[in-house]
Design a protein around this motif. Structure first.
Motif, short mmCIF file in Angstrom:
data_model
loop_
_atom_site.label_atom_id
_atom_site.label_comp_id
_atom_site.label_asym_id
_atom_site.label_seq_id
_atom_site.Cartn_x
_atom_site.Cartn_y
_atom_site.Cartn_z
N PRO A 42 10.88 -3.62 18.21
CA PRO A 42 10.47 -4.32 19.44
C PRO A 42 9.51 -5.47 19.17
N ALA A 43 8.90 -5.51 17.97
CA ALA A 43 7.89 -6.53 17.67
C ALA A 43 8.25 -7.24 16.36
N ASN A 44 7.86 -8.51 16.29
CA ASN A 44 8.04 -9.27 15.05
C ASN A 44 6.83 -9.13 14.12
N ARG A 45 5.71 -8.85 14.72
CA ARG A 45 4.47 -8.79 13.93
C ARG A 45 3.56 -7.69 14.51
N LEU A 46 2.73 -7.18 13.63
CA LEU A 46 1.82 -6.10 14.02
C LEU A 46 0.41 -6.43 13.55
N SER A 136 6.77 -3.74 4.56
CA SER A 136 6.81 -4.94 5.40
C SER A 136 7.40 -6.12 4.63
N ARG A 137 7.76 -7.16 5.38
CA ARG A 137 8.19 -8.39 4.71
C ARG A 137 6.99 -9.04 4.04
N HIS A 138 5.86 -9.04 4.75
CA HIS A 138 4.62 -9.57 4.16
C HIS A 138 3.45 -9.03 4.97
N ALA A 155 1.68 -1.75 -4.28
CA ALA A 155 2.92 -2.21 -3.66
C ALA A 155 3.99 -2.44 -4.71
N SER A 156 5.27 -2.22 -4.32
CA SER A 156 6.37 -2.43 -5.25
C SER A 156 6.45 -3.89 -5.66
N ASP A 157 6.07 -4.78 -4.74
CA ASP A 157 5.98 -6.21 -5.03
C ASP A 157 4.58 -6.67 -4.63
N PRO A 158 3.66 -6.80 -5.62
CA PRO A 158 2.27 -7.16 -5.30
C PRO A 158 2.15 -8.46 -4.50
N ALA A 159 3.12 -9.37 -4.68
CA ALA A 159 3.06 -10.63 -3.95
C ALA A 159 3.32 -10.43 -2.46
N ARG A 160 3.78 -9.25 -2.09
CA ARG A 160 4.09 -8.97 -0.69
C ARG A 160 2.83 -8.76 0.14
N VAL A 161 1.73 -8.41 -0.52
CA VAL A 161 0.48 -8.11 0.19
C VAL A 161 -0.60 -9.08 -0.27
N LYS A 209 8.76 -8.59 10.76
CA LYS A 209 8.22 -7.56 9.87
C LYS A 209 6.94 -8.03 9.15
N ILE A 210 6.11 -8.75 9.89
CA ILE A 210 4.84 -9.25 9.36
C ILE A 210 3.71 -8.34 9.86
N VAL A 211 2.78 -7.99 8.97
CA VAL A 211 1.66 -7.12 9.31
C VAL A 211 0.34 -7.84 9.00
N PHE A 212 -0.58 -7.78 9.94
CA PHE A 212 -1.94 -8.28 9.74
C PHE A 212 -2.88 -7.07 9.79
N PHE A 213 -3.69 -6.92 8.75
CA PHE A 213 -4.62 -5.79 8.68
C PHE A 213 -6.04 -6.32 8.63
N LEU A 214 -6.83 -5.96 9.64
CA LEU A 214 -8.23 -6.37 9.72
C LEU A 214 -9.11 -5.14 9.53
N HIS A 215 -9.81 -5.10 8.40
CA HIS A 215 -10.74 -4.00 8.13
C HIS A 215 -12.14 -4.46 8.50
#
Length: 937
Positions: A42-46, A136-138, A155-161, A209-215
């Motif tokens: 339902p969402a493109n980004r989280l 995620s995609r990124h 991550a399986s692909d470190p460049a992804r994060v 499939k984009i994720v933003f994480f704010l700690h």
């Protein structure tokens, strides 16, 4: 023989401390499973926003204007408006340990780390694990370097994060926590601004499939410093609330209100009223969750539903409260952006949060259940591959058939329009799979627990055998010969178990668990003749000296057994140790009445000190900073030092000691200066007044001087025993003064005085017993032999050892020891330095115990080895109880405390060994007798 037993004991306990993690906390991770996704997102980004250390009550409840500002009622008006108008909210329940790493792993990877993983590092992964970020995609992550790297490096692909981290200098406990959160919000703004001139970044930000994480660490930082009920904590919440509001507006403008953004706001753990976390107390395990945006439900206006006495005061009862488990958040986020569920996720999607049809919910529930079931299938396959006659979990005996059955059943319900029945069936299958995972984790429990129990029992028997063997006249000692056939018989069970472990590809520690009982039993058998003679000699000696029979000895053993069982109770209820101290206070009056009447002043003082000491274990384990108690503790220590100098000047006899009153006075001056500096630092921190770096440097100078001055000022080592204790007391007093936040200094004072008097009491009692025996004509052939009094002294030592642990807090609970004290000198967050200082403060009472014990040992004629090993045996008897009391389910608080209790009790041998060695050093070249009479009365 002593050295061999010591080495074996250390190795045994170091190996066996791992047993609970091999038995109760097998890692939940497995690899090679198939993956499932929830379908069209339902969402493109989280946006996942984590307020580190945020409590839901402080976030939602009304506050007085004096805290949140004039005209304000709530600390988070924006998030409250979301709860009431736009989204779904509830409580996310965490698990122990309530720390940042395991909390974020549960949120983002969907599984609860085994507790042992915490000991393997906060910033690196003990094993690689999957996460929502990895799927995620990124992912763009912003925040602390303590959290972010473990999701990018794994991550399986470190460049992804991508990780954007601030430096540790911003994590300043003496400053504002808003600084770190401001950095995060600013860096997110910069990212979006940069995309206007960076086409590649623009395209990436506009994909799905984009994720933003704010700690957001600020709340945790200020909570440790000022506590959750402070104005600063509320101001940090207000800042975050405003920051989220502005970020939502910016994101909506950036994406032109495309309604494709999902928002999840939560916390990794809560915080106690005292500014600490780590255990399973409700204020630490309850965290808020608010979710809104694409794919998420608007409020359900069902008045009072889901609410209890905890949330009723928040004025949110008009909307439904939806509680979830922390691991469920990962499953929820996976659905929102349409990525695979993390392979080790045990979370179940909270359907009440979803804005979709009931049919869609039924489909999602099935996919979620199959993802969890796949973990059972893989683990069962791996277990069966290396097991003798593997017995699968009965409800999932044929997993392929069970899987097909649930798919057919749910699809049938969906086709017939029975969506709720389909959801229920999927949830039941999920729960069944989770129970299957538990079954596999417990598969080898009976065998391993039996081996560990045999190990402890054989070790305790070996220790007791050593004590009895040393009670034998050296000229009469003999040994059983261990022939080849007997050695084969002893080692045959080990050989069988080793073959079994090898076939099952068991961890190497399993072999060690089985090897120790074999070694101990052989040693016991070889020395058994001496053990038997030593036991008979104890009976004979006690019969001569005290008129004891075998019945009396057995009764005393049962009495000690009962007291040790009460020690187990006291670990869970600190007030139990007060009962021991009351018994200690009464002991001389009831069991040595003639001695007590002869030395009324000595015994009365002993009783009063024990009664005063018992009050500390009746006080709350968790404490808030109290300036009056800090002042009283410092003043009391200064007063005691001055009184001792007056005592030395007025004493009637000259003693052989190189300590002079001027030397003690110099130590008192350092203590007074430390006392004044502590008051200044405490008041400044409480009033948010900036502290000069020079003041902190001077405080460090005083701490160092308190240890160096005694070495430089006091020549030689020939001290009268009271002088040695006084020097040691004044050496450690500045440290206790500077790091005390409540009654710690007062406990140190009472504990030190009690231990010092214990040495005098035992020496006088021994003299009294010898005089009584001489007057009655009784003589023992072997004066240094074992006696019942050794068991009593060992019990006293063991109880005092535990009181040193539990006197100022609950050592099994991390929340009992706040960082308020160490932040006075180390304001910037540094877990290694701050943890080391906190640990040193906890250890100080043990220094007092080791000195007193060492001095008493020499005064009593060298009983240290006997009491040392008897105390070890008592500790391990208690450890067996804790081994079977370890919990891996139920109350999260109980789980964490049960682990702590076992580890503390098991590793007490290391403390006892250190205390024994430290006691020998601290009591070196100490004299105990007065010499020339100076003046008469």
């Amino acid at each position: 023989m002593f050295g061999r037993l010591l080495i074996l004991g250390i190795l045994f306990h170091l190996v066996y401390v791992k047993s609970i993690f091999d038995i109760y906390f097998v890692t939940p991770l497995a690899h090679g499973m198939g993956q499932y996704a929830a379908g069209e997102p339902p969402a493109n980004r989280l946006f996942l926003i984590v307020g580190d250390g945020l409590r839901p009550d402080k976030l939602f409840q009304p506050h007085p204007e004096s805290i949140v500002g004039k005209g304000q009622k709530y600390a988070a008006p924006f998030l409250r408006s979301v709860v009431l108008n736009n989204g779904t909210f509830g409580i996310s329940h965490t698990r122990v340990p309530t720390e940042s790493r395991p909390g974020h792993v549960a949120l983002i990877a969907g599984f609860y780390e085994d507790v042992s993983a915490v000991t393997k590092g906060w910033k690196t992964n003990p094993v690689n694990f999957d996460s929502v970020f990895n799927q995620s995609r990124h992912t763009f992550s912003f925040g602390s370097e303590d959290i972010l790297p473990m999701f990018s490096e794994g991550a399986s692909d470190p460049a992804r994060v991508d990780t954007f981290m601030y430096g540790p200098e911003l994590e300043d406990f003496s400053g504002s926590g808003i600084v770190t959160d401001e950095w995060v919000f600013d860096r997110v703004d910069q990212l979006f601004e940069e995309s206007y001139t960076n086409r590649k970044l623009w395209d990436l930000l506009h994909q799905d499939k984009i994720v933003f994480f704010l700690h957001l660490l600020g709340i945790d930082t200020i909570g440790h410093n000022k506590h959750p009920d402070s104005i600063d904590y509320m101001q940090n919440i207000q800042y975050i609330d405003q920051g989220i509001k502005e970020l939502v507006e910016k994101v909506n403008r950036y994406y032109e209100n495309d309604d494709a953004s999902a928002w999840v706001f939560t916390a990794d753990h809560g915080m106690s009223d005292y500014g600490s976390h780590g255990d399973g107390a409700p204020e630490n395990t309850r965290t808020p969750i608010v979710a809104w945006g694409a794919g998420l439900n608007e409020p359900a206006y069902e008045k009072g539903v889901g609410h209890d006495e905890f949330s009723v005061p928040w004025d949110l009862s008009s909307v439904k409260r939806v509680d979830i488990r922390q691991a469920d958040v990962a499953a929820l986020m996976s659905y929102l952006v349409g990525v695979n569920f993390p392979v080790n996720s045990v979370g179940q999607i909270p359907l009440d949060f979803l804005n979709c049809t009931t049919k869609r919910k039924a489909e999602i529930s099935l996919l979620n259940a199959l993802a969890i079931g796949e973990q059972y299938n893989r683990k069962a396959f791996l277990k069966a591959k290396n097991s003798f006659h593997f017995r699968p979990y009965t409800p999932l005996k044929d997993y392929a058939a069970s899987k097909q059955h649930i798919i057919s059943l749910v699809e049938t319900h969906i086709q017939q329009g029975n969506f709720k029945e389909g959801i229920i069936a999927s949830i039941e299958f999920s729960e069944c799979a989770l129970q299957g995972l538990r079954y596999l984790q417990r598969y080898d429990w009976f065998l391993l627990r039996s081996i560990v129990l045999l190990g402890y029992l054989s070790w305790i028997t070996y220790v007791i055998s050593f004590v009895f063997s040393n009670n034998t006249d050296p000229e009469m000692k003999q040994k059983n010969s261990v022939t080849v056939s007997k050695r084969v018989a002893f080692n045959l069970p080990l050989l069988i178990l080793s073959s079994f472990f090898y076939y099952q590809s068991s961890p190497s520690f399993y072999y060690a668990y089985a090897a120790f009982p074999t070694v101990f039993l052989q040693l016991i058998y070889a020395d058994f003749p001496n053990v038997k003679m030593g036991y008979r000699k104890l009976i004979e000696d006690e019969k001569i000296s005290n008129g004891f029979s075998v019945y009396n000895i057995v009764s005393i053993a049962l009495y000690i057994f009962g007291l040790l069982q009460f020690v187990v109770y006291s670990y869970f209820h600190r007030e139990g140790f007060s009962v021991f101290l009351i018994i200690f206070a009464a002991w001389p009056w009831f069991l040595h009445t003639d001695f007590a009447l002869l030395h009324k002043h000595l015994v009365s003082t002993w009783s009063l000190l024990n009664l005063s000491l018992c009050s500390f274990t009746l006080l709350p384990a968790t404490k808030k900073e109290s300036l009056p108690l800090i002042f009283l503790g410092g003043l009391a220590m200064i007063t005691l030092g001055c009184l001792y100098i007056l005592y030395r000047k007025r004493q009637l006899y000259q003693v052989n000691s190189t300590v002079k009153s001027s030397h003690l006075a110099s130590q008192i001056i350092i203590l007074i200066l430390s006392f004044l500096v502590t008051l200044k630092l405490t008041v400044s921190l409480q009033k948010n007044v900036p502290i000069s770096p020079w003041l902190r440097m001077f405080a460090f100078f005083l701490l160092i001087s308190s240890y160096i001055v005694p070495l430089l000022k006091i020549p030689g080592c020939n001290h009268y025993y009271l002088d040695r204790l006084a020097v040691l007391f004044l050496t450690l007093a500045p440290t206790m003064c500077m790091f005390s936040i409540s009654f710690e200094s007062l406990f140190y004072l009472a504990f030190f005085l009690t231990l010092g008097l214990w040495t005098q009491l035992e020496a006088k009692l021994q003299e009294h017993v010898k005089l009584s025996m001489d007057s009655s004509g009784k003589r023992l052939k072997y004066k240094l032999g074992l006696s019942v009094s050794h068991f009593r002294v060992s019990l006293f030592f063991y109880i005092f050892l535990n009181i040193a642990f539990f006197g100022t807090g609950n050592i099994a609970s991390l929340s009992s020891f706040a960082l308020d004290s160490v932040k006075r000198l180390v304001p910037v967050f540094n877990p290694v330095t701050q943890g080391a200082l906190l640990l040193y403060i906890i250890i100080i009472p043990f220094v007092a115990l080791s000195a007193s014990f060492g001095i008493m040992n020499k005064r009593l004629g060298g009983i240290q080895q006997i009491t040392f090993f008897l105390a070890i045996g008592m500790a391990d008897f208690v450890t067996i109880n804790f081994f079977y009391l370890v919990k891996d389910e139920g109350s999260w608080q109980d789980i964490g405390i049960s682990i702590s209790h076992f580890c503390i009790s098991n590793l007490l041998i290391l403390f006892i060994i250190i205390l024994e060695r430290a006691g020998a050093i601290l009591s070196a070249k100490v004299s105990y007798h007065c010499y020339t009479k100076i003046k008469a009365n």
